[in-house]
Design an enzyme around this catalytic site. Sequence first.
Site, PDB file in Angstrom:
ATOM      1  N   ASP A   4       0.791  -1.234   0.000  1.00 36.49           N
ATOM      2  CA  ASP A   4       0.000   0.000   0.000  1.00 36.49           C
ATOM      3  C   ASP A   4       0.823   1.285   0.000  1.00 36.49           C
ATOM      4  O   ASP A   4       0.263   2.384  -0.108  1.00 36.49           O
ATOM      5  CB  ASP A   4      -0.963   0.001   1.201  1.00 36.49           C
ATOM      6  CG  ASP A   4      -0.258  -0.298   2.521  1.00 36.49           C
ATOM      7  OD1 ASP A   4       0.857   0.213   2.738  1.00 36.49           O
ATOM      8  OD2 ASP A   4      -0.822  -1.047   3.335  1.00 36.49           O
TER       9      ASP A   4
ATOM     10  N   HIS B  74       6.444  -7.778  -1.343  1.00 35.71           N
ATOM     11  CA  HIS B  74       5.352  -8.262  -2.187  1.00 35.71           C
ATOM     12  C   HIS B  74       4.942  -7.232  -3.246  1.00 35.71           C
ATOM     13  O   HIS B  74       3.844  -7.294  -3.784  1.00 35.71           O
ATOM     14  CB  HIS B  74       4.151  -8.680  -1.330  1.00 35.71           C
ATOM     15  CG  HIS B  74       4.456  -9.870  -0.455  1.00 35.71           C
ATOM     16  ND1 HIS B  74       3.664 -10.286   0.595  1.00 35.71           N
ATOM     17  CD2 HIS B  74       5.501 -10.732  -0.490  1.00 35.71           C
ATOM     18  CE1 HIS B  74       4.200 -11.347   1.158  1.00 35.71           C
ATOM     19  NE2 HIS B  74       5.319 -11.638   0.526  1.00 35.71           N
TER      20      HIS B  74
ATOM     21  N   CYS C 157      -1.068  -2.167 -22.859  1.00 37.64           N
ATOM     22  CA  CYS C 157       0.200  -1.429 -22.867  1.00 37.64           C
ATOM     23  C   CYS C 157       0.324  -0.676 -24.189  1.00 37.64           C
ATOM     24  O   CYS C 157       0.079  -1.262 -25.257  1.00 37.64           O
ATOM     25  CB  CYS C 157       1.338  -2.430 -22.714  1.00 37.64           C
ATOM     26  SG  CYS C 157       2.954  -1.699 -22.846  1.00 37.64           S
TER      27      CYS C 157
ATOM     28  N   GLY D  37       2.334  -6.632  13.156  1.00 42.19           N
ATOM     29  CA  GLY D  37       1.130  -6.843  12.354  1.00 42.19           C
ATOM     30  C   GLY D  37       1.239  -7.871  11.252  1.00 42.19           C
ATOM     31  O   GLY D  37       0.635  -7.707  10.199  1.00 42.19           O
TER      32      GLY D  37
ATOM     33  N   ASN E 197       1.607  -7.290  18.215  1.00 40.86           N
ATOM     34  CA  ASN E 197       0.453  -7.917  17.552  1.00 40.86           C
ATOM     35  C   ASN E 197      -0.605  -8.178  18.624  1.00 40.86           C
ATOM     36  O   ASN E 197      -0.271  -8.670  19.693  1.00 40.86           O
ATOM     37  CB  ASN E 197       0.903  -9.242  16.908  1.00 40.86           C
ATOM     38  CG  ASN E 197      -0.102  -9.776  15.901  1.00 40.86           C
ATOM     39  OD1 ASN E 197      -1.291  -9.823  16.166  1.00 40.86           O
ATOM     40  ND2 ASN E 197       0.390 -10.180  14.740  1.00 40.86           N
TER      41      ASN E 197
ATOM     42  N   ALA F 188      -0.657  -1.751  16.506  1.00 40.87           N
ATOM     43  CA  ALA F 188       0.477  -0.952  16.031  1.00 40.87           C
ATOM     44  C   ALA F 188       0.305   0.532  16.358  1.00 40.87           C
ATOM     45  O   ALA F 188       1.251   1.203  16.775  1.00 40.87           O
ATOM     46  CB  ALA F 188       0.630  -1.143  14.524  1.00 40.87           C
TER      47      ALA F 188
HETATM   48  P1  OAD Z   1      -2.319 -11.519   7.846  1.00 37.07           P
HETATM   49  O1  OAD Z   1      -3.717 -11.111   7.570  1.00 37.07           O
HETATM   50  O2  OAD Z   1      -1.949 -12.946   7.659  1.00 37.07           O
HETATM   51  O3  OAD Z   1      -1.972 -11.163   9.349  1.00 37.07           O
HETATM   52  C1  OAD Z   1      -2.274  -9.905   9.906  1.00 37.07           C
HETATM   53  C2  OAD Z   1      -1.767  -9.876  11.333  1.00 37.07           C
HETATM   54  O4  OAD Z   1      -1.951  -8.574  11.851  1.00 37.07           O
HETATM   55  C3  OAD Z   1      -2.497 -10.852  12.281  1.00 37.07           C
HETATM   56  O5  OAD Z   1      -1.540 -11.569  13.035  1.00 37.07           O
HETATM   57  C4  OAD Z   1      -3.320  -9.906  13.176  1.00 37.07           C
HETATM   58  O6  OAD Z   1      -3.429 -10.401  14.507  1.00 37.07           O
HETATM   59  C5  OAD Z   1      -2.459  -8.662  13.160  1.00 37.07           C
HETATM   60  N1  OAD Z   1      -3.178  -7.392  13.400  1.00 37.07           N
HETATM   61  C6  OAD Z   1      -4.483  -7.090  13.134  1.00 37.07           C
HETATM   62  N2  OAD Z   1      -4.747  -5.814  13.473  1.00 37.07           N
HETATM   63  C7  OAD Z   1      -3.580  -5.283  13.962  1.00 37.07           C
HETATM   64  C8  OAD Z   1      -3.195  -4.007  14.455  1.00 37.07           C
HETATM   65  N3  OAD Z   1      -4.058  -2.994  14.508  1.00 37.07           N
HETATM   66  N4  OAD Z   1      -1.912  -3.826  14.873  1.00 37.07           N
HETATM   67  C9  OAD Z   1      -1.029  -4.857  14.809  1.00 37.07           C
HETATM   68  N5  OAD Z   1      -1.334  -6.086  14.345  1.00 37.07           N
HETATM   69  C10 OAD Z   1      -2.589  -6.301  13.913  1.00 37.07           C
HETATM   70  O7  OAD Z   1      -1.362 -10.538   7.007  1.00 37.07           O
HETATM   71  P2  OAD Z   1       0.172 -10.729   6.621  1.00 37.07           P
HETATM   72  O8  OAD Z   1       0.935 -11.391   7.688  1.00 37.07           O
HETATM   73  O9  OAD Z   1       0.649  -9.415   6.122  1.00 37.07           O
HETATM   74  O10 OAD Z   1       0.642 -11.908   0.405  1.00 37.07           O
HETATM   75  O11 OAD Z   1       0.042 -11.718   5.391  1.00 37.07           O
HETATM   76  C11 OAD Z   1       1.190 -12.032   4.662  1.00 37.07           C
HETATM   77  C12 OAD Z   1       0.861 -12.171   3.204  1.00 37.07           C
HETATM   78  O12 OAD Z   1      -0.228 -13.073   3.020  1.00 37.07           O
HETATM   79  C13 OAD Z   1       0.378 -10.894   2.538  1.00 37.07           C
HETATM   80  O13 OAD Z   1       1.424 -10.024   2.165  1.00 37.07           O
HETATM   81  C14 OAD Z   1      -0.347 -11.425   1.334  1.00 37.07           C
HETATM   82  C15 OAD Z   1      -1.113 -12.548   1.979  1.00 37.07           C
HETATM   83  O14 OAD Z   1      -1.483 -13.590   1.152  1.00 37.07           O
HETATM   84  C16 OAD Z   1       0.438 -11.774  -0.917  1.00 37.07           C
HETATM   85  O15 OAD Z   1      -0.578 -11.294  -1.391  1.00 37.07           O
HETATM   86  C17 OAD Z   1       1.575 -12.295  -1.757  1.00 37.07           C
END
Ligand code: OAD
Length: 269
Positions: free
Chosen positions: A119, A134, A170, A210, A236, A254
């Site tokens: 983002d 990513h 394109c 997060g 987290n 966060a």
């Molecule tokens: P997830 O949705 O798997 O995990 C989000 C994490 O953020 C969880 O552990 C929540 O508990 C935590 N969380 C929620 N709200 C929060 C807050 N306000 N402050 C802190 N933590 C919070 O997302 P990612 O770990 O980013 O990949 O997922 C990894 C990848 O999986 C993404 O980049 C995407 C997805 O498939 C691709 O698209 C290639």
Amino acid sequence: MDEHTDLVLDGAPRITAEAKTCAELLEGGRRLVVLTGAGMSQESGLPTFRDALTGLWSTFDPEDLATEAAFRRDPARVFGWYVSRWRQMRDAKPHAGHFAIVRLAERFDRVDVVTQNIDGLHRRAGSEHVSELHGNLAAFRCLDAGHPFEGSLLDGLAGAADGSVQPPRCNVCDSPIRPGVVWFGEPLPEDAVREGWEAVETCDALLIVGTSAVVYPAAELPAIALRRRCAVIEINPDVTPYSARATWSWRARAGTALPRLADCLRQDE
Ligand code: OAD
């Protein structure tokens, strides 16, 4: 007041016991890495992936939307989904946690942000060294040759009632335009991986914010830092596979925890 104990130090701004513990763990370190995931942007109003009720993957199947095969099968559906996420991201604003990471740079020789988020909010907040593992959704390019495509040209595109949007072509090679994200099955951007891994190989401490830490190779990074015996701090609200192994696991959001940590480090100056 949130769920954490507040300490008042001689009339100075309020900090929590957790913030103080984290600040102590970071003390003396010169290089900090902050590894972030979708939870980092949750308080900017962007959905995460794996939260049971609100996560994107609880409503959509990644096989239908986040692979090249899906795009080739149904380009308008996939492109439409990304265009609507892109608009949402463009309207979102960095929150206090993003700005707190920028403030952390005042206390370290170098702060590297290694993010799974697409983002652009870290850069918009002012973080200088950001590796986007990513990709970046706004970095539209053509499918076949990777020629860049200016996102603002999408503004005039009409979508169908079901949200699908026919990808433009394109103007160099006529291949369809795709979002700048890494889809499942694709390699991660080489530069971001090199920078991210180098940063974790040379840092004094790692903050994990997060992320559910289940998607590889990003999820390898905390293991590397632990093996190097760096301080590993997780922020987290929920438990992750690293919660038990982290030096300190702080159950907080966060946008609450990071500003407190930055305030606490500033008080130590
Ligand atoms: P997830 O949705 O798997 O995990 C989000 C994490 O953020 C969880 O552990 C929540 O508990 C935590 N969380 C929620 N709200 C929060 C807050 N306000 N402050 C802190 N933590 C919070 O997302 P990612 O770990 O980013 O990949 O997922 C990894 C990848 O999986 C993404 O980049 C995407 C997805 O498939 C691709 O698209 C290639």
